[in-house]
Design a protein around this motif. Structure first.
Motif, short mmCIF file in Angstrom:
data_model
loop_
_atom_site.label_atom_id
_atom_site.label_comp_id
_atom_site.label_asym_id
_atom_site.label_seq_id
_atom_site.Cartn_x
_atom_site.Cartn_y
_atom_site.Cartn_z
N GLU A 126 0.82 -1.22 0.00
CA GLU A 126 0.00 0.00 0.00
C GLU A 126 0.85 1.27 0.00
O GLU A 126 0.45 2.30 -0.51
N TYR A 127 2.03 1.18 0.60
CA TYR A 127 2.86 2.38 0.76
C TYR A 127 4.14 2.32 -0.07
O TYR A 127 5.05 3.12 0.14
N ALA A 128 4.20 1.37 -1.00
CA ALA A 128 5.38 1.27 -1.86
C ALA A 128 5.26 2.25 -3.02
O ALA A 128 4.18 2.42 -3.60
N SER A 129 6.37 2.88 -3.37
CA SER A 129 6.36 3.82 -4.50
C SER A 129 6.21 3.09 -5.82
O SER A 129 5.65 3.62 -6.78
N ASP A 130 6.71 1.87 -5.91
CA ASP A 130 6.62 1.06 -7.13
C ASP A 130 6.22 -0.36 -6.71
O ASP A 130 7.08 -1.17 -6.34
N GLN A 131 4.94 -0.65 -6.77
CA GLN A 131 4.45 -1.94 -6.29
C GLN A 131 4.96 -3.09 -7.15
O GLN A 131 5.29 -4.17 -6.63
N GLN A 135 8.27 -18.97 0.74
CA GLN A 135 6.90 -18.56 1.03
C GLN A 135 6.80 -17.04 1.15
O GLN A 135 7.68 -16.40 1.75
N LEU A 136 5.73 -16.51 0.59
CA LEU A 136 5.46 -15.07 0.64
C LEU A 136 4.12 -14.85 1.32
O LEU A 136 3.10 -15.41 0.90
N LEU A 137 4.12 -14.06 2.40
CA LEU A 137 2.90 -13.76 3.14
C LEU A 137 2.62 -12.27 3.01
O LEU A 137 3.47 -11.43 3.35
N ILE A 138 1.43 -11.94 2.52
CA ILE A 138 1.08 -10.54 2.27
C ILE A 138 -0.20 -10.21 3.02
O ILE A 138 -1.20 -10.93 2.92
N LEU A 139 -0.18 -9.09 3.75
CA LEU A 139 -1.38 -8.53 4.35
C LEU A 139 -1.74 -7.27 3.57
O LEU A 139 -0.87 -6.45 3.27
N GLY A 140 -3.01 -7.13 3.24
CA GLY A 140 -3.44 -5.96 2.48
C GLY A 140 -4.81 -5.48 2.90
O GLY A 140 -5.59 -6.22 3.51
N PHE A 141 -5.08 -4.22 2.57
CA PHE A 141 -6.42 -3.65 2.81
C PHE A 141 -7.23 -3.74 1.52
O PHE A 141 -6.70 -3.53 0.43
N HIS A 142 -8.51 -4.04 1.67
CA HIS A 142 -9.39 -4.03 0.50
C HIS A 142 -9.59 -2.58 0.02
O HIS A 142 -9.95 -1.71 0.81
N PRO A 143 -9.37 -2.33 -1.27
CA PRO A 143 -9.53 -0.93 -1.73
C PRO A 143 -10.97 -0.45 -1.72
O PRO A 143 -11.21 0.76 -1.63
N TRP A 144 -11.95 -1.38 -1.83
CA TRP A 144 -13.34 -0.94 -1.93
C TRP A 144 -14.15 -1.36 -0.70
O TRP A 144 -15.35 -1.52 -0.77
N SER A 145 -13.49 -1.50 0.40
CA SER A 145 -14.21 -1.84 1.63
C SER A 145 -15.01 -0.64 2.12
O SER A 145 -14.61 0.53 1.98
N PHE A 146 -16.16 -0.92 2.73
CA PHE A 146 -16.95 0.15 3.32
C PHE A 146 -16.17 0.88 4.41
O PHE A 146 -16.41 2.05 4.67
N ARG A 171 -4.78 5.93 3.56
CA ARG A 171 -4.19 6.84 2.58
C ARG A 171 -3.29 6.11 1.58
O ARG A 171 -2.88 6.69 0.60
N GLY A 172 -2.97 4.86 1.81
CA GLY A 172 -2.12 4.13 0.88
C GLY A 172 -2.87 3.70 -0.37
O GLY A 172 -4.08 3.87 -0.49
N ARG A 173 -2.15 3.14 -1.32
CA ARG A 173 -2.74 2.66 -2.57
C ARG A 173 -3.03 1.17 -2.41
O ARG A 173 -2.20 0.31 -2.72
N ALA A 174 -4.22 0.87 -1.91
CA ALA A 174 -4.59 -0.52 -1.67
C ALA A 174 -4.74 -1.28 -2.98
O ALA A 174 -5.17 -0.73 -3.99
N VAL A 175 -4.38 -2.55 -2.94
CA VAL A 175 -4.47 -3.43 -4.11
C VAL A 175 -5.52 -4.49 -3.82
O VAL A 175 -5.50 -5.12 -2.75
N SER A 176 -6.42 -4.70 -4.75
CA SER A 176 -7.44 -5.72 -4.53
C SER A 176 -6.80 -7.10 -4.54
O SER A 176 -5.75 -7.32 -5.15
N ARG A 177 -7.46 -8.04 -3.92
CA ARG A 177 -6.89 -9.39 -3.84
C ARG A 177 -6.79 -10.02 -5.23
O ARG A 177 -5.85 -10.76 -5.52
N LEU A 178 -7.76 -9.75 -6.12
CA LEU A 178 -7.71 -10.33 -7.46
C LEU A 178 -6.55 -9.75 -8.27
O LEU A 178 -5.85 -10.48 -8.99
N THR A 179 -6.35 -8.45 -8.17
CA THR A 179 -5.22 -7.83 -8.86
C THR A 179 -3.90 -8.38 -8.33
O THR A 179 -2.98 -8.68 -9.10
N LEU A 180 -3.81 -8.53 -7.04
CA LEU A 180 -2.58 -9.06 -6.45
C LEU A 180 -2.34 -10.50 -6.90
O LEU A 180 -1.20 -10.88 -7.23
N MET A 181 -3.40 -11.29 -6.96
CA MET A 181 -3.23 -12.68 -7.40
C MET A 181 -2.74 -12.73 -8.84
O MET A 181 -1.88 -13.56 -9.19
#
Length: 251
Positions: free
Chosen positions: A106-111, A127-138, A155-165
């Protein structure tokens, strides 16, 4: 009870937000998930990109000798820290067994570059473990209200789980959603539960993705030698000349 105030550093603001009542609830759920997900031998090397400040809530003490944090800001936690840029990690290729990205994208300049670096430093089958916020959450909608745009953690640039996958698949990761979070529960994925519905991310605040770096051995195909027809230059013309001579003699 600590009160939340916005900071110039988004990562620092996120760490402070985790001390608020709402942040503590999510912190507990995410720590529970990470504690369950990190099940590797103690001899494995673990690296985390981005400090949270509550790493010991999910790390078994046996992992600490092989654990290190990479962060861009000068911090002094009670854990080893490497200060470096996230898109240019000072780590050798294929040297890490487990890599944790807790709300780092979310806070990376170049994801994209950050994910490429993650793929580079992970060992095969790492193994890669990623925690993220849903961009379209209420829970994020109020970010768009006047005066709230700079509030953490939204304020970060959240990435949807589908985009990340999709991005992970392009890098040859085998990825799956490990959990989804609201502020009241950790939802483990199940084939038939409501979290697979298209609107499910609206009702949750974040997700966890577990990915494994796949490597494929390329077996070169030995080219088959073409059968030579055995042409000998000049034979055809010689035979033709003999045929012509025989015709003259018979005539």
């Amino acid at each position: 009870m600590p009160s939340y105030r916005p900071f110039h550093s988004p990562r620092r603001a996120l760490r402070r937000w985790y001390r608020t009542p709402l942040g503590r609830r999510l912190r507990q759920l995410e720590a529970t998930y990470l504690n369950r997900a990190i099940k590797v031998p103690y001899s494995f090397t673990l690296v985390q990109l981005g400090l949270l400040g509550w790493e010991k809530r999910y790390l078994d003490p046996g992992y600490l000798p092989q654990f290190c944090i990479v962060d861009e800001s000068p911090i002094t936690p009670n854990l080893p820290v490497i200060r470096a840029q996230m898109d240019s990690l000072p780590l050798a290729s294929e040297s890490i067994d487990v890599l944790i990205l807790p709300h780092t994208l979310e806070y990376a300049s170049d994801q994209h570059q950050l994910l490429r670096e993650a793929e580079r430093i992970l060992k095969p089958e790492g193994q890669l473990l990623i925690l993220g916020f849903h961009p379209w959450s209420f829970y994020r909608l109020y970010r768009w209200l006047p005066g709230n745009r700079h509030d953490a953690p939204w304020r970060g640039r959240a990435v949807s789980r589908l985009t990340l996958m999709d991005r992970l698949n392009l890098l040859n990761f085998a990825a799956e959603v490990g959990a989804q979070f609201d502020f009241n529960a950790l939802h483990s994925p199940s084939r038939w539960n409501w979290l697979h519905l298209p609107g499910a991310p609206l009702w949750t605040v974040g997700y966890a993705v577990h990915a494994i770096k796949r490597t494929y051995t390329v077996i070169p195909i030995t080219p088959t030698a073409e059968k030579c027809p055995g042409w000998v230059p000049g034979i055809a013309s010689t035979a033709q000349r003999r045929t012509d001579d025989s015709k003259h003699q018979s005539g």
